[in-house]
Design a protein around this motif. Structure first.
Motif, PDB file in Angstrom:
ATOM      1  N   ASN A 146       3.386   8.283  -0.414  1.00  0.00           N
ATOM      2  CA  ASN A 146       3.936   6.937  -0.386  1.00  0.00           C
ATOM      3  C   ASN A 146       4.599   6.669   0.958  1.00  0.00           C
ATOM      4  O   ASN A 146       5.415   7.460   1.419  1.00  0.00           O
ATOM      5  CB  ASN A 146       4.973   6.763  -1.497  1.00  0.00           C
ATOM      6  CG  ASN A 146       4.340   6.897  -2.871  1.00  0.00           C
ATOM      7  OD1 ASN A 146       3.280   6.324  -3.128  1.00  0.00           O
ATOM      8  ND2 ASN A 146       4.967   7.668  -3.742  1.00  0.00           N
ATOM      9  N   PRO A 204       3.876  -1.886   2.000  1.00  0.00           N
ATOM     10  CA  PRO A 204       3.603  -0.553   1.432  1.00  0.00           C
ATOM     11  C   PRO A 204       2.383   0.048   2.123  1.00  0.00           C
ATOM     12  O   PRO A 204       1.469  -0.682   2.479  1.00  0.00           O
ATOM     13  CB  PRO A 204       3.278  -0.831  -0.045  1.00  0.00           C
ATOM     14  CG  PRO A 204       3.463  -2.281  -0.254  1.00  0.00           C
ATOM     15  CD  PRO A 204       3.572  -2.964   1.054  1.00  0.00           C
ATOM     16  N   LYS A 246       9.395  -1.009  -2.573  1.00  0.00           N
ATOM     17  CA  LYS A 246       9.502  -2.420  -2.980  1.00  0.00           C
ATOM     18  C   LYS A 246      10.845  -3.015  -2.525  1.00  0.00           C
ATOM     19  O   LYS A 246      10.907  -4.150  -2.043  1.00  0.00           O
ATOM     20  CB  LYS A 246       9.380  -2.499  -4.512  1.00  0.00           C
ATOM     21  CG  LYS A 246       8.787  -3.781  -4.989  1.00  0.00           C
ATOM     22  CD  LYS A 246       8.510  -3.742  -6.470  1.00  0.00           C
ATOM     23  CE  LYS A 246       8.741  -5.139  -6.997  1.00  0.00           C
ATOM     24  NZ  LYS A 246       9.417  -5.186  -8.246  1.00  0.00           N
ATOM     25  N   SER A 287       0.424   3.411   1.179  1.00  0.00           N
ATOM     26  CA  SER A 287       0.293   4.689   0.480  1.00  0.00           C
ATOM     27  C   SER A 287      -1.131   5.199   0.653  1.00  0.00           C
ATOM     28  O   SER A 287      -2.079   4.524   0.274  1.00  0.00           O
ATOM     29  CB  SER A 287       0.635   4.511  -0.991  1.00  0.00           C
ATOM     30  OG  SER A 287       1.990   4.104  -1.072  1.00  0.00           O
ATOM     31  N   LYS A 297       8.055   4.523  -5.021  1.00  0.00           N
ATOM     32  CA  LYS A 297       7.361   3.223  -4.959  1.00  0.00           C
ATOM     33  C   LYS A 297       8.362   2.076  -5.141  1.00  0.00           C
ATOM     34  O   LYS A 297       8.227   1.015  -4.534  1.00  0.00           O
ATOM     35  CB  LYS A 297       6.282   3.149  -6.045  1.00  0.00           C
ATOM     36  CG  LYS A 297       5.082   4.040  -5.752  1.00  0.00           C
ATOM     37  CD  LYS A 297       3.880   3.533  -6.525  1.00  0.00           C
ATOM     38  CE  LYS A 297       2.610   4.246  -6.099  1.00  0.00           C
ATOM     39  NZ  LYS A 297       2.348   5.453  -6.891  1.00  0.00           N
TER      40      LYS A 297
END
Ligand code: SAM
Ligand code: MG
Length: 470
Positions: free
Chosen positions: A446, A439, A427, A441, A423
């Protein structure tokens, strides 16, 4: 040498006093990387190899909960009838031993009693070492790359120093003790600490630290402990005869020759605060205890015998209100090497047996960021972005990619790349693409989403432009 009128010493003492309990104020915030990527990658390579080396001896695993019936006033924890529910003391034991559950053994140790010392004496001693080493590093601008702890016991100091090893510039911590039970307990508590405090430890930037423990007798010098930057030995000398204690200290200053040596021992005069009779020792295991004059005389003797060391006047740790005239519960010596001299101990002298090793992984956000960028660019060059692969669930169709496929392109040992959270990597990618990537997910996988409006060339250009501005 032990002249407290010396203005430099007085200044040092003042700084030390000021820093004792004020915590570390000037820590690296984790974004500055003092080493380049290559140095990190090599350090992780070396760490991996070191962790694969077989140990000389595997310790029998001791039961942490049943530990320490060995000192006076410590009741056998198996006899549960004397256990009483703990109060705030539990908190301190959590700090000292790393466990503090409600039915934990109540240890009746004078020094641990909350009403005498806040924080507990052990924590104060560890803070003293932390601050002394921090000042040493600041004043001399010398990294404490190799730090040795002799008579490490349950590795309370090792745990206490983990969060500043990056600031010290440490890459090796070596611990030795003669007691396999203490070592086994220490190893378990250290591993638990490194797991539980991982986030705090990784908030500081630094190379990974190899923490290795040895079974051995500190009266025998071992070449691996020679020429280290710092040696610390807290509350150990009183557990061996005075003659041996002197032999040990002479060995450190005359044979091992660290840049800085810190050792402490109880101030016998202070026992009166605990309601003890004159002459009575604080623990059954003590072979001697020194009053303030005896300790200070010993340091005088040492400064004459070892003129290459500057030995400060005794430091005192652990004060109780109304007993200020007794100075403090522990007395400590700080010896700093003045000349550039090295050990003459032959390399093959290695009597200690390695019994454990563990890595303390400090933070490396900038390095991780750079590696993720390199991986993202490499992946982008190779990825196929077909219109057929577009997802049409939203107003703007997009491609969805699993981050793990991108991270496979990282060029670093697995021991390092495994420290990069998926994660967090997403970022980073968002940031380096000026938020052109999002993002994505789904079902615990992810991933990133690249809108149809973006082209590969445009993304690569954005990432490279942002890198130049870094
Ligand atoms: C009171 S404990 C202090 C432990 C640790 N330094 C601390 O501050 O928590 C003393 C330690 O010295 C160790 N010790 C005593 N004699 C030793 C020797 N000859 N060689 C190595 N360790 C020794 C004991 O096993 C014990 O763990
Ligand atoms: Mg002791």
């Amino acid at each position: 040498m032990l002249n407290s009128n010396n203005p430099i010493l007085a200044k040092q003492l003042k700084i030390q006093k000021y820093h004792i309990l004020d915590g570390m104020t000037n820590l690296d915030d984790g974004w500055g990387a003092p080493y380049d990527n290559q140095t990190y990658v090599e350090a992780y390579d070396q760490l991996e190899m070191a962790l694969m080396e077989p140990l000389d001896h595997v310790l029998e695993k001791s039961n942490v909960e049943e530990f320490r019936p060995k000192f006076k006033n410590q009741k056998d924890p198996k006899k549960r009838n004397w256990i009483k529910k703990t109060n705030g003391d539990t908190e301190w034991k959590e700090l000292i031993y790393g466990f503090g559950t409600s039915d934990e053994s109540e240890i009746e140790d004078h020094e641990l009693k909350k009403h005498y010392f806040q924080p507990p004496l052990q924590v104060q001693r560890n803070s003293f070492v932390k601050n002394t080493l921090m000042n040493f590093k600041k004043e001399s601008n010398i990294d404490i790359q190799r730090l040795a702890i002799m008579g490490c016991g349950e590795m309370s100091l090792e745990r206490g120093l983990c969060d500043v090893l990056g600031t010290f510039g440490t890459i090796n911590v070596l611990s030795v003790d003669i007691d396999p039970v203490s070592l086994s307990v220490g190893q378990q508590l250290l591993e638990k600490h490194l797991n539980q405090q991982g986030d705090i430890i990784s908030s500081e930037t630094g190379l990974p630290v190899l923490m290795r423990s040895y079974l051995g007798d500190i009266l025998e010098p071992d070449h691996r402990f020679a020429d280290v930057d710092a040696i610390v030995s807290l509350e150990v000398v009183e557990h061996i005869s005075l003659e041996d204690a002197k032999k040990f200290v002479n060995n450190v200053l005359g044979t091992l020759i660290p840049r800085i040596f810190i050792f402490s021992t109880p101030n016998h005069e202070y026992n009166t605060v605990f309601g003890m009779k004159p002459g009575e020792f604080r623990h059954d295991d003590h072979k001697f205890e020194m009053n303030r004059k005896e300790f200070s005389d010993w340091l005088e003797e040492l400064s004459i015998r070892f003129p290459h060391y500057l030995i400060e006047p005794p430091h005192f740790i652990g004060m109780t209100p109304k007993y200020e005239d007794l100075s403090g519960a522990s007395q400590a010596a700080v010896c700093r090497l003045q000349d550039n001299i090295n050990t003459s101990l032959p390399q093959e002298i290695t009597p200690y047996k390695s019994v454990g090793h563990v890595a303390c992984r400090l933070g490396s956000r900038l390095v991780a960021y750079n590696l993720v960028r390199q991986a993202f660019l490499e992946w982008l060059e190779n990825v196929e972005m077909h219109p057929a692969g577009l997802k049409n669930e939203t107003f703007m169709p997009y491609w969805s990619f699993n981050i793990s496929h991108i991270l496979h392109h990282i060029h670093a040992p697995i021991s390092f790349s495994s420290t990069i959270d998926e994660k967090v990597a997403i970022k980073y990618i968002q940031g380096m693409t000026s938020y052109k990537v999002h993002p994505d997910s789904v079902n615990g996988v992810n991933g990133i989403a690249i809108p149809q409006s973006q082209t590969k060339a445009n993304l690569i250009e954005t990432v490279e432009r942002n890198a130049k501005m870094q």
